[in-house]
Design a protein around this motif. Structure first.
Motif, short mmCIF file in Angstrom:
data_model
loop_
_atom_site.label_atom_id
_atom_site.label_comp_id
_atom_site.label_asym_id
_atom_site.label_seq_id
_atom_site.Cartn_x
_atom_site.Cartn_y
_atom_site.Cartn_z
N ALA A 119 74.58 102.62 -86.00
CA ALA A 119 75.98 102.22 -85.80
C ALA A 119 76.29 100.96 -86.60
O ALA A 119 77.36 100.85 -87.21
N HIS A 120 75.36 99.99 -86.62
CA HIS A 120 75.59 98.79 -87.44
C HIS A 120 75.84 99.18 -88.90
O HIS A 120 76.66 98.59 -89.59
N LEU A 121 75.09 100.18 -89.37
CA LEU A 121 75.22 100.58 -90.78
C LEU A 121 76.50 101.38 -91.02
O LEU A 121 76.87 101.64 -92.16
N VAL A 140 70.31 93.70 -90.52
CA VAL A 140 69.77 92.35 -90.28
C VAL A 140 70.31 91.80 -88.97
O VAL A 140 71.49 91.47 -88.87
N SER A 141 69.43 91.73 -87.96
CA SER A 141 69.91 91.25 -86.66
C SER A 141 68.83 90.41 -86.00
O SER A 141 67.83 90.05 -86.64
N GLY A 142 69.02 90.13 -84.71
CA GLY A 142 68.02 89.34 -83.98
C GLY A 142 66.73 90.13 -83.77
O GLY A 142 65.67 89.54 -83.56
N LEU A 325 78.75 91.64 -85.49
CA LEU A 325 77.99 91.37 -84.27
C LEU A 325 78.01 92.63 -83.41
O LEU A 325 78.71 93.59 -83.71
N ASP A 326 77.25 92.62 -82.31
CA ASP A 326 77.20 93.80 -81.47
C ASP A 326 78.60 94.13 -80.94
O ASP A 326 79.29 93.26 -80.39
N ASN A 327 79.01 95.36 -81.10
CA ASN A 327 80.35 95.79 -80.69
C ASN A 327 80.34 97.29 -80.45
O ASN A 327 79.50 98.01 -80.99
#
Ligand code: KG4
Ligand code: ZN
Length: 357
Positions: A119-121, A140-142, A325-327
Motif C-alpha cells: 500500500a505504501h508503494l 522506507v519506514s520505521g 506516513l501510515d494512512n
C-alpha cells in the motif's frame, strides 16, 4: 458520483496511527482521517506496543465515523471494507482487522486484506498521481528498507532489504542520541537543515558490489561514537566518554546533516544499482520510481529522488506528505484493484506481524 463508482472503506492500525479513509475507484480520496498517538509515546522515546494497542481501541470507532462523515456518505454507500492486515505490531494490527471483519460481516460487504508495504508503494497513485509500470519501489519506514519491482499494483517482488536496522529506525535512534525526542525522523530532518552535510563524513555501507540489500547499523554506531566518544565496559556497564550536552548546537546540527547525507547516499546508490541491474541483466526498463513509507517524507531524500529523475529521465512519484506516513487512504486505494478481480478474504483473515524488512 455515478452508479458505477466503487467506494472502499480502508482501515489501518499497524503501528501508532489509527486511520480510516474512503477512496473512490482506487484514486479519488474522499476522506482520510489519521489519529496519531505521538503524545502517548513521546515520554518513552518510542512506540510502546501495549499503549498503542489500547489507544487504537479507543480511537478506531470515532475515526471510522469521521471518515464517513467527511466523505458525506452513508454505510450503504460502501462497497467493500479493506484493512492493512500485515506487517506491523501484532497488538496494533488486530484492532483494525477486528473492526474490518465486524463491518464487513454486518454490512454484508466483501473484506479485503492488504499488505501495508504494498500500500505504501501505491500511495503515489492517490489523487491523480502517475504510476507507470514496471516501477522500481523503495519502501522506507520505521520497520522497512526494501527495494521492489512492481509490474502492477498487486504484483510486487522483493529485490533487496535491510540486513539489520531499517532506515527510519536509524533516524529514530540518532534522534535519541541527539536528545531530540520522538518521533525522531522529522526532528533529525529539521536539525540537518541547519548543519553542514560535509562537515562529518560518516560511513556508507554498500555491502557486496552487486548487493541490493541495505545495512544501517554501522552508520548508527559511527554516529553514536562520534557523539559520545568510544565506549568502555560492556552491556549494562557500558560507559561513554561524554554526554550529548557537551556538543555545541552547531556540532549537533552537523551530526544530523552528516548522518542524513550518508543515509540518503546509500538509499540513492542502491536505487541506481537496482535500476541498472534490471536494465542490464533482465532487460527491464523501469518507467517510474516510486517511494513510500514514513522516511519518504524526508526533505533530502525527496530532493535526491527528484534530481535522480531529472538526470535519468525517469518519472519519480513522490506521494503527498499525508500519504507518506501510515494512512488508510493507501489501503483503500490499493484494495480497489483486488475488488475488481474479486480477490476477497473471508472472516478467517489474520493479522500477521512479520514481513520482509
Ligand atoms: O511508515 P511509517 O509512518 O510507519 C512505519 O510503518 O514504520 O514510518 C515511520 C518512520 C519513523 O521511523 C519516522 O522517524 C520516519 O518514518 N520519518 C522520517 C521523517 N518523517 C517520518 N524519517 C526521516 N525524515 C522524515 N522527515
Ligand atoms: Zn508504514
Amino acid at each position: 458520483m455515478t452508479d458505477q463508482d466503487i467506494h472502499i472503506l480502508g482501515l489501518e492500525s499497524s503501528c501508532d496511527e489509527t486511520s480510516a479513509a474512503i477512496v473512490t475507484n482506487g484514486t479519488d480520496v474522499r476522506s482520510n482521517i489519521i489519529a496519531t498517538q505521538h503524545e502517548l509515546h513521546e515520554q518513552f522515546g518510542g512506540v510502546v506496543p501495549e499503549i498503542a494497542s489500547r489507544a487504537h481501541v479507543q480511537k478506531m470507532v470515532p475515526t471510522i465515523e469521521k471518515a464517513l462523515a467527511d466523505a458525506d456518505m452513508q454505510w450503504s454507500d460502501i462497497h467493500a471494507v479493506a484493512v492493512g492486515n500485515r506487517p506491523g505490531l501484532i497488538g496494533s494490527l488486530l484492532i483494525a482487522v477486528s473492526a474490518a471483519k465486524t463491518l464487513a460481516w454486518s454490512l454484508q460487504r466483501p473484506l479485503i486484506g492488504i499488505d501495508h508495504i504494498h500500500a505504501h508503494l501505491y500511495a503515489g497513485a492517490l489523487d491523480g498521481g502517475t504510476l507507470q509500470y514496471p516501477a522500481l519501489g523503495l519502501a522506507v519506514s520505521g520497520g522497512h528498507t526494501s527495494l521492489y519491482l512492481t509490474t502492477d499494483p498487486m504484483h510486487v517482488k522483493l529485490l533487496g532489504k535491510t540486513i539489520d536496522d531499517a532506515v527510519g529506525e536509524a533516524y529514530d535512534k540518532v534522534a535519541n542520541m541527539l536528545a531530540l525526542g520522538y518521533p525522531g525522523g522529522p526532528r533529525v530532518d529539521k536539525l540537518a537543515a541547519e548543519g553542514d552535510p560535509e562537515a562529518i563524513r560518516f560511513p556508507r555501507t554498500m555491502l557486496d558490489a552487486d548487493s541490493l540489500d541495505f545495512s544501517f547499523s554501522g552508520l548508527k554506531t559511527a554516529v553514536l561514537y562520534h557523539v559520545r566518544g568510544k565506549p568502555s565496559g560492556k552491556g549494562a556497564n557500558v560507559s561513554f566518554q561524554r554526554s550529548v550536552d557537551e556538543l555545541s548546537p552547531t556540532e549537533r546540527a552537523n551530526v544530523a546533516a552528516g548522518f542524513q547525507a550518508a543515509a540518503v547516499d546509500v538509499l540513492m546508490a542502491k536505487v541506481d544499482r537496482a535500476r541498472t541491474q534490471l536494465a542490464q541483466q533482465r532487460d527491464i526498463h523501469v518507467k517510474t520510481l516510486v517511494v513510500g513509507g514514513g522516511v519518504s517524507a524526508n526533505s533530502r531524500l525527496r530532493q535526491a529522488l527528484s534530481d535522480y529523475g531529472k538526470t535519468h529521465q525517469i518519472n519519480v512519484n513522490l506521494p503527498k506528505l499525508s500519504y507518506c506516513l501510515d494512512n488508510a487512504a493507501m489501503i483503500a486505494g490499493l484494495a480497489y484493484h483486488y475488488y475488481r478481480e474479486h480477490r476477497f478474504d473471508d472472516l478467517s483473515l489474520q493479522a500477521i506481524a512479520t514481513g520482509g524488512r
